[in-house]
Structure formats: structure tokens, C-alpha cells
Design an enzyme around this catalytic site. Structure first.
Site, short mmCIF file in Angstrom:
data_model
loop_
_atom_site.label_atom_id
_atom_site.label_comp_id
_atom_site.label_asym_id
_atom_site.label_seq_id
_atom_site.Cartn_x
_atom_site.Cartn_y
_atom_site.Cartn_z
N HIS A 1 8.20 4.58 5.72
CA HIS A 1 9.41 3.88 5.32
C HIS A 1 9.08 2.89 4.19
O HIS A 1 8.07 2.19 4.26
CB HIS A 1 9.97 3.12 6.53
CG HIS A 1 11.37 2.62 6.33
ND1 HIS A 1 12.42 3.03 7.12
CD2 HIS A 1 11.89 1.73 5.46
CE1 HIS A 1 13.53 2.42 6.73
NE2 HIS A 1 13.23 1.62 5.72
N HIS B 1 8.24 -0.06 2.27
CA HIS B 1 7.99 -1.43 2.71
C HIS B 1 6.73 -1.98 2.07
O HIS B 1 5.92 -1.25 1.50
CB HIS B 1 7.83 -1.48 4.24
CG HIS B 1 6.53 -0.94 4.75
ND1 HIS B 1 6.21 0.41 4.77
CD2 HIS B 1 5.43 -1.57 5.23
CE1 HIS B 1 5.01 0.58 5.26
NE2 HIS B 1 4.49 -0.60 5.54
N GLN C 1 4.00 -5.79 2.57
CA GLN C 1 3.56 -6.79 3.54
C GLN C 1 3.29 -8.12 2.83
O GLN C 1 3.20 -8.16 1.60
CB GLN C 1 2.30 -6.32 4.27
CG GLN C 1 2.48 -5.04 5.07
CD GLN C 1 1.22 -4.64 5.80
OE1 GLN C 1 0.72 -5.35 6.67
NE2 GLN C 1 0.68 -3.48 5.45
N ASN D 1 0.86 -1.17 0.00
CA ASN D 1 0.00 0.00 0.00
C ASN D 1 0.90 1.22 0.00
O ASN D 1 1.75 1.37 0.88
CB ASN D 1 -0.90 0.03 1.23
CG ASN D 1 -1.90 -1.11 1.23
OD1 ASN D 1 -2.43 -1.47 0.20
ND2 ASN D 1 -2.17 -1.68 2.39
#
Length: 364
Positions: free
Chosen positions: A200, A202, A204, A189
Site C-alpha cells: 500500500h 506509504h 514512514q 522504501n
């Protein structure tokens, strides 16, 4: 605390030219696993304390009218929200600084169990409220930290780092399916408009105990032969945005989001674990290329939802892997809202047809 190191091989045979990837598995004091991946073996001792894990209560509830599951995870309500740079939980640990999720001074790419999971291996049976059924939300939620740097994106990461990311996803697919997951989905997202709580860079990974309804529908289409992805892609020349190493970025003719783009190998692959070295390189390149084109076209860090759609357990023989970008903008300064019609019926109103998507993004 467990601390193990391993050199990973790509699952497919015969992948000349691929550098070795090293994985370090570290168990935090609260029992959560942390994996440090890189082209060089990760060494060094911890330099501080880790953040402790949060609540793990979660359960599935069945919606009898929609015929699908929802997951209830009240512990996520109070998850970390927009911390300051000094309190970035995804940053490397600074000696004497606040605790983070990664208690080491540096890393290449990190994966760890989410502090505030929607699914947990510790999920328990719960009573069913009247009118519905329940099931324990047994699964796993992981956070994938692309870089130790506090800023960046798939567009600004190096090609080598993007290739590392694809190979890390492959390793996590193998581990999570091996632990019993029915469906595994890496995703990202991006942007405030999507509700991102940690800036930051990233993504998932969710390991589901059930195959979600949308993937069940896709699986039925693959099973009964009504949708041959490789054959369809060969007919969609006008919808192709760009290609790299037999991997194609295109606007699907049935797109629902304005400026929606998919990436898929031209030949059927069940998931990244079946891709050749060249396909991994092409896929990694296109992840960055599509992100870059969005940012150039919208003249901002485009908010989007990216997900990888690999085969659910047991469907590897029919499924064709793809990744999908759902941007949240329909114009530079206009969000695409999923309002009453979309939410209540699932029937999308599409503001920008895919034919326009291709024309708009091709020269960006």
C-alpha cells in the site's frame, strides 16, 4: 479514547494561496495515536476494531570500532509481511471486514504510530553486554499512508495530495521535535528489492534520540563552512535535472548510487517548515517528477530509498534541507548490490557517474 480536531496553519508567515489543512487526532484502544489529515475536516465514527500494537522492546548499542549506535528491536522480526489485499492493514476499514490500522471508512492521508517500532517512548534502560554501551531507544516510529487506494506512488498522486504530504511532514516535524527528538527523518522504501513488507502506498517517519553518524558528519561540514549548499548548487548547472519554483532536482557530483537524485530549495532552508508556499509546491511537484522519470527510464516501478534530510535539533541556523533518492537499480534488469567492499568499508563503487544520470533522466 481522545478524539480531537484542529485546523493547521503553515508555520511560516505570509503564505497566501495555501488551502487550510485539517487534522483529526484519534487515540486507539491500545493507546497509539492516529492522525487523519485532509483539506476537509474528517468526520464520522469508527466502523470496526483496530489492530492492536505489537512489542515495543528496543535498545541502542554502541559500536566501539565504528563510533556509532545501532538499534536492537527484536519485536520487528515478526512484523506483517506482504498481506493479501483483503487484509491490507493500511486500508480504510470495511464494515464487517478484518481490522486495520485506520478504523474509518475513508480518509485523505493518515499517520499512526507503528505497531512494530524501532524506537518507543516506553523504551527502558537495559544492561550493557561486555565491550559495549547501551541506551534506551527512546523515540517514535510513525507510518504515513498517502492514500486510501491500495495502489499508487508519488508519481501518480495528485499535486494537491503531494502538497498535503509535505505539509503533513511539516506538522510531524514540529510535533516530534517538540517531544524531544534529536533528529527526525521521513522516508519511503519502495519496491520488493528494498524489502518493502506492505505494498500500500506509504512512507514512514523515525524520531531518533541521537543524531546518527552520517548526519553528524554532514552537520560538521555545514558548521565549519566547508560546504555551502546554496553556493555549490549555483555551480552545478550541468548536473541539474529539472527545476520548479526555486526548488532544484539534480544529480550530486559526489553521488554514490547509480542514478541518485537530490531535491533541494535553491535558498537555504532548515527544513520544509521554513519553505514558502511556492517552494512547497515545487518540492511536491519534483517528488512526483523524479519518481515518474525513474519509472519511465527503467520501465518499471523503480525500487528506491527516499529520505528527507532536515536539520537536527539545534542546527537550524546552518543546515540546508534536501531530499535524496537512492535507486536500487543500475540498469533496467540489474540491481545495485551493496556487497563486501561497500558494507565493510563504506567506500562505494559507483557504476553510473552522475554526469550520465543527468543525460539519461533529462528526456524521460
Amino acid at each position: 479514547m481522545a478524539d480531537e480536531r484542529k485546523e493547521l496553519m503553515h508555520p511560516a508567515e505570509a503564505t497566501p494561496g495555501m488551502a487550510a489543512v485539517h487534522r483529526r487526532r484519534f487515540t486507539k484502544p491500545d493507546g497509539r495515536e492516529l492522525f487523519l489529515y485532509g483539506y476537509s475536516p474528517h468526520e464520522g465514527a469508527t466502523v470496526g476494531a483496530c489492530l492492536d500494537g505489537g512489542p515495543k522492546e528496543a535498545a541502542l548499542r554502541w559500536h566501539p570500532l565504528r563510533g556509532e549506535w545501532s538499534v536492537y528491536a527484536a519485536g520487528r522480526q515478526n512484523r506483517t509481511f506482504r498481506p493479501t489485499t483483503a487484509e491490507d492493514p493500511l486500508a480504510p476499514m470495511v464494515p464487517g471486514g478484518p481490522p486495520t490500522e485506520i478504523p474509518f471508512a475513508d480518509f485523505e492521508l493518515a499517520v499512526f504510530e507503528n505497531r512494530f517500532p524501532s524506537f518507543s517512548l516506553d523504551a527502558q534502560e537495559v544492561p550493557s553486554p561486555p565491550g559495549t554501551g547501551t541506551a534506551p531507544a527512546i523515540g517514535r516510529c510513525e507510518v504515513v499512508v498517502y492514500t486510501p487506494e491500495e495502489t499508487g506512488s508519488l508519481a501518480t498522486l495528485s499535486q494537491e495530495r503531494r502538497e498535503l504530504l509535505v505539509r503533513v511532514w511539516t506538522d510531524r516535524y514540529e510535533a516530534l521535535f517538540g517531544a524531544g527528538a534529536a533528529f527526525v527523518m521521513p522516508f519511503e522504501n519502495r519496491g520488493d528489492a528494498v524489502g518493502v513488507t506492505l505494498p500500500h502506498p506509504h512512507g514512514q517517519i523515525y524520531a531518533f534520540p541521537v543524531i546518527p553518524k552520517i548526519q553528524e558528519t554532514s552537520l560538521a561540514a555545514f558548521h565549519n563552512g566547508q560546504f555551502n549548499f546554496a553556493e555549490k548548487m549555483s555551480q552545478w548547472g550541468d548536473y541539474v535535472l529539472t527545476k520548479m519554483n526555486s526548488v532544484v532536482a539534480f544529480a550530486p557530483p559526489f553521488a554514490r548510487f547509480p542514478y541518485e537524485v537530490w531535491i533541494a530549495p535553491a535558498e537555504r532552508r532548515a527544513g520544509p517548515w521554513e519553505m514558502t508556499a511556492d517552494e512547497i509546491s515545487g518540492f511536491a511537484h519534483l517528488l512526483g517528477e523524479v519518481t515518474r522519470r525513474y519509472d519511465n527510464f527503467f520501465e518499471c516501478e523503480t525500487p528506491f530509498m527516499l529520505s528527507l534530510q532536515a536539520a537536527p535539533r539545534g542546527s537550524e541556523h546552518v543546515w540546508h534541507f534536501w531530499a535524496q533518492f537512492f535507486p536500487l537499480l543500475r540498469a533496467k534488469d540489474k540491481l545495485k548490490y551493496l556487497a563486501s567492499v561497500e558494507q565493510a568499508t563504506g567506500l562505494f563503487t559507483v557504476d553510473v557517474p552522475p554526469e550520465e544520470t543527468v543525460r539519461a533522466l533529462r528526456d524521460r
